[in-house]
Design a protein around this motif. Sequence first.
Motif, mmCIF file in Angstrom:
data_model
loop_
_atom_site.group_PDB
_atom_site.id
_atom_site.type_symbol
_atom_site.label_atom_id
_atom_site.label_comp_id
_atom_site.label_asym_id
_atom_site.label_seq_id
_atom_site.Cartn_x
_atom_site.Cartn_y
_atom_site.Cartn_z
ATOM 1 N N VAL A 100 2.461 5.419 11.464
ATOM 2 C CA VAL A 100 1.002 4.256 10.942
ATOM 3 C C VAL A 100 0.797 3.449 12.232
ATOM 4 O O VAL A 100 1.010 2.097 11.609
ATOM 5 C CB VAL A 100 1.086 3.425 9.027
ATOM 6 C CG1 VAL A 100 0.417 2.516 9.027
ATOM 7 C CG2 VAL A 100 2.112 4.283 8.420
ATOM 8 N N ARG A 117 2.693 13.078 11.040
ATOM 9 C CA ARG A 117 0.866 13.105 10.590
ATOM 10 C C ARG A 117 0.731 11.248 11.047
ATOM 11 O O ARG A 117 1.303 10.565 10.493
ATOM 12 C CB ARG A 117 1.679 13.147 9.474
ATOM 13 C CG ARG A 117 0.124 12.951 8.163
ATOM 14 C CD ARG A 117 -0.053 11.699 7.618
ATOM 15 N NE ARG A 117 -1.166 11.704 6.774
ATOM 16 C CZ ARG A 117 -1.732 10.450 6.448
ATOM 17 N NH1 ARG A 117 -1.280 8.934 6.937
ATOM 18 N NH2 ARG A 117 -2.671 10.342 5.301
ATOM 19 N N VAL A 148 -4.703 7.420 9.476
ATOM 20 C CA VAL A 148 -6.131 6.436 10.341
ATOM 21 C C VAL A 148 -6.101 6.609 11.811
ATOM 22 O O VAL A 148 -6.320 5.893 12.373
ATOM 23 C CB VAL A 148 -5.958 4.868 10.058
ATOM 24 C CG1 VAL A 148 -7.447 4.223 9.677
ATOM 25 C CG2 VAL A 148 -5.357 5.091 8.875
ATOM 26 N N HIS A 195 -2.371 12.598 -1.529
ATOM 27 C CA HIS A 195 -2.190 11.230 -2.456
ATOM 28 C C HIS A 195 -3.050 10.436 -2.601
ATOM 29 O O HIS A 195 -3.029 9.488 -3.056
ATOM 30 C CB HIS A 195 -0.556 10.800 -1.444
ATOM 31 C CG HIS A 195 -0.913 10.332 -0.221
ATOM 32 N ND1 HIS A 195 -1.257 11.093 0.788
ATOM 33 C CD2 HIS A 195 -1.338 8.754 0.667
ATOM 34 C CE1 HIS A 195 -1.771 10.332 2.147
ATOM 35 N NE2 HIS A 195 -1.562 8.578 1.696
ATOM 36 N N GLU A 210 -4.827 12.364 10.691
ATOM 37 C CA GLU A 210 -5.786 11.589 9.254
ATOM 38 C C GLU A 210 -6.694 11.391 10.456
ATOM 39 O O GLU A 210 -6.901 9.901 10.791
ATOM 40 C CB GLU A 210 -4.891 10.696 9.305
ATOM 41 C CG GLU A 210 -5.823 11.111 7.662
ATOM 42 C CD GLU A 210 -5.602 9.542 7.019
ATOM 43 O OE1 GLU A 210 -5.983 9.328 5.938
ATOM 44 O OE2 GLU A 210 -5.007 8.560 7.612
ATOM 45 N N ASP A 261 0.872 -1.277 0.088
ATOM 46 C CA ASP A 261 -0.203 0.579 -0.347
ATOM 47 C C ASP A 261 0.896 1.160 -0.180
ATOM 48 O O ASP A 261 0.806 2.182 0.782
ATOM 49 C CB ASP A 261 -0.701 -0.110 1.376
ATOM 50 C CG ASP A 261 -1.760 1.021 1.032
ATOM 51 O OD1 ASP A 261 -2.109 1.763 0.368
ATOM 52 O OD2 ASP A 261 -2.706 1.148 2.042
ATOM 53 N N PHE A 276 -9.893 -2.006 1.010
ATOM 54 C CA PHE A 276 -9.730 -1.644 -0.073
ATOM 55 C C PHE A 276 -10.634 -3.290 -1.277
ATOM 56 O O PHE A 276 -10.115 -3.245 -2.648
ATOM 57 C CB PHE A 276 -7.729 -2.251 0.385
ATOM 58 C CG PHE A 276 -7.549 -0.797 -0.319
ATOM 59 C CD1 PHE A 276 -8.090 0.565 0.219
ATOM 60 C CD2 PHE A 276 -6.173 -0.859 0.767
ATOM 61 C CE1 PHE A 276 -7.024 1.440 0.243
ATOM 62 C CE2 PHE A 276 -5.221 -0.223 0.999
ATOM 63 C CZ PHE A 276 -5.499 1.159 1.073
HETATM 64 C C1 GLC Z 1 -4.709 6.379 5.250
HETATM 65 C C2 GLC Z 1 -2.784 7.418 3.711
HETATM 66 C C3 GLC Z 1 -3.791 6.380 2.614
HETATM 67 C C4 GLC Z 1 -3.379 4.219 3.302
HETATM 68 C C5 GLC Z 1 -4.136 4.096 4.452
HETATM 69 C C6 GLC Z 1 -4.844 2.793 4.860
HETATM 70 O O1 GLC Z 1 -5.845 7.201 4.976
HETATM 71 O O2 GLC Z 1 -3.389 8.075 3.916
HETATM 72 O O3 GLC Z 1 -2.552 6.243 1.219
HETATM 73 O O4 GLC Z 1 -4.005 3.780 2.086
HETATM 74 O O5 GLC Z 1 -4.494 4.914 5.507
HETATM 75 O O6 GLC Z 1 -2.920 2.905 5.854
#
Ligand code: GLC
Length: 549
Positions: A108, A213, A216, A336, A276, A68, A156
């Motif tokens: 992340v 940043r 999720v 993005h 986010e 991803d 997805f």
């Molecule tokens: C966020 C990112 C995106 C990614 C998703 C899963 O929404 O901006 O690009 O696919 O998280 O990590």
Amino acid sequence: MSDSVFLAGDENWWRQAVVYQVYPRSFKDSNGDGLGDIKGITSKVDYIAELGVDAIWLSPFYPSALADGGYDVADYRDVDPKLGSLADFDEMIKAYHSKGIRVFVDVVPNHSSDLHVWFQEALASEPGSAARDRYIFRDGKGENGELAPNDWPSHFGPTAWTRTTNPDGTPGQWYLHLFAPEQPDFNWDNQEVIDDFKKTMRFWSDRGVDGFRIDVAHALKKDMSEPYPYIENYDVKHIPLDGSHHLFDRDDVMEIYRGWREIFNSYDPPRVAVAEAWVPAARRPRYASPETLGQAFNFDLLAAPWSARKFKKSIEFNLDLSEKSGSSSTWVLSNHDVIRHATRYGLPKKTDYEKWVMTDGTSPELDRELGLSRARAATMLVLALPGSTYMYQGEELGLFEVADLPGQVLQDPIWLRDGKTRKGRDGCRVPLPWEKGGSSFGFGTGSAHLPQPAWFAGYSVEFEEAQEDSTLKLYRAALKLRKELLTDENLEFVDSKRKVVHFVRPNGWHNITNFGKKPIALPAGSVQLTSAPLVDGKLPGNATAWITE
Ligand code: GLC
């Protein structure tokens, strides 16, 4: 590590900062392998400094199998060898700090890559083991566990569950992944997970990173108790205001962020973060509070059509909201994950962008001139607003979405996982054109990992450097002027025609955006900058002017 890595200064630097998002794999390739890299980012420090932004934010550059685009992280405290090394990262940060530019990294925390050592260890361990508890494993339903634990979808594609295979080859338990199967969700009730992310926050903060940043940010805590509720899709519309959704925006996710805040505040200046969080707007202040992450993305303009009324409403609403949280607002026109704004504004209202990309961008037809003039006008408008602006690489060139990428080159899991019915986000991730020619328009010395269209030549940095009215020159002028005009975080709307957004900042800095077609007269004052040339002294349609009293 030398002290010069750190950038001291005002602890409120972020409140009205302009942050430029770098998508590392598509920014600049320094070694000709087709992938952008850390050295490439370092090599463009002068370009970024001349652009005039306050900070860069790097999308993930960690070791990753790229299931991803790097949001599948195999090691949170390293650099992907395909992109460089930690030493390259340190050099990059030094180079940017020496120009006074701050650096954000993307963390992340909702899921790792399936190649993360912890997930590999979990797969090799018994059900119920400590190793499995770091993720969300469950037995399947049905006689032999052959059915997924529930029917939750993934972002997805069709299912959020994948069955594992035991070390002896027999089918095993299932694990939860709200995104691709290569992105197993962490169990945030597990103390090791909590501790490990704190370690990650310190690791990058110690290396001089100024901000984070948080990907999720609304999904980390989950109620996995049975009976599982039916969840049709993950539309924000379905997230209630009381924190009771089983997967998103649960109240206790704030415990995690309060823990991180302690770490952020132990640095001088405190490290900052932006969430986010796809949550109902009324819940956004929780993420933006000074006790938690401090700032949260406002994505409202990503969804707003080109309409003075909608923009004005969104501005009023968000300024109000940020006041409630004690934070400053954020403004985003592109990133993005979405269709580039020069393209959105050049398509008829109500266009279904996903469907449009599936036609290779042929139907309906894109009006490039219209899209670009509106995009330039919108950028000036957001730059005049109180709060911070997050811009996305390539928007300063006025790049459009590359809608005609052929299926066989697409990398987005949306395309691969959803039965090839949606092309996904690769069209805004095509490597940047630095030069008018060459095998990859100066991106690298070889070819680029996603093919660039021929029209990139006319939107390249080299081309735009030579054009007085180019979008690049407009961004530079606007960012320079903004620094001079920046004032406290207030604005007042000025009565104007229906299709005009006119506001003034406390120091007499006026922004007038004409959303209509007909030219309008400008108020008295000195015209500082316009996104399009004036016509007989009037501001044409789809344009913005900045005027000082
Ligand atoms: C966020 C990112 C995106 C990614 C998703 C899963 O929404 O901006 O690009 O696919 O998280 O990590």
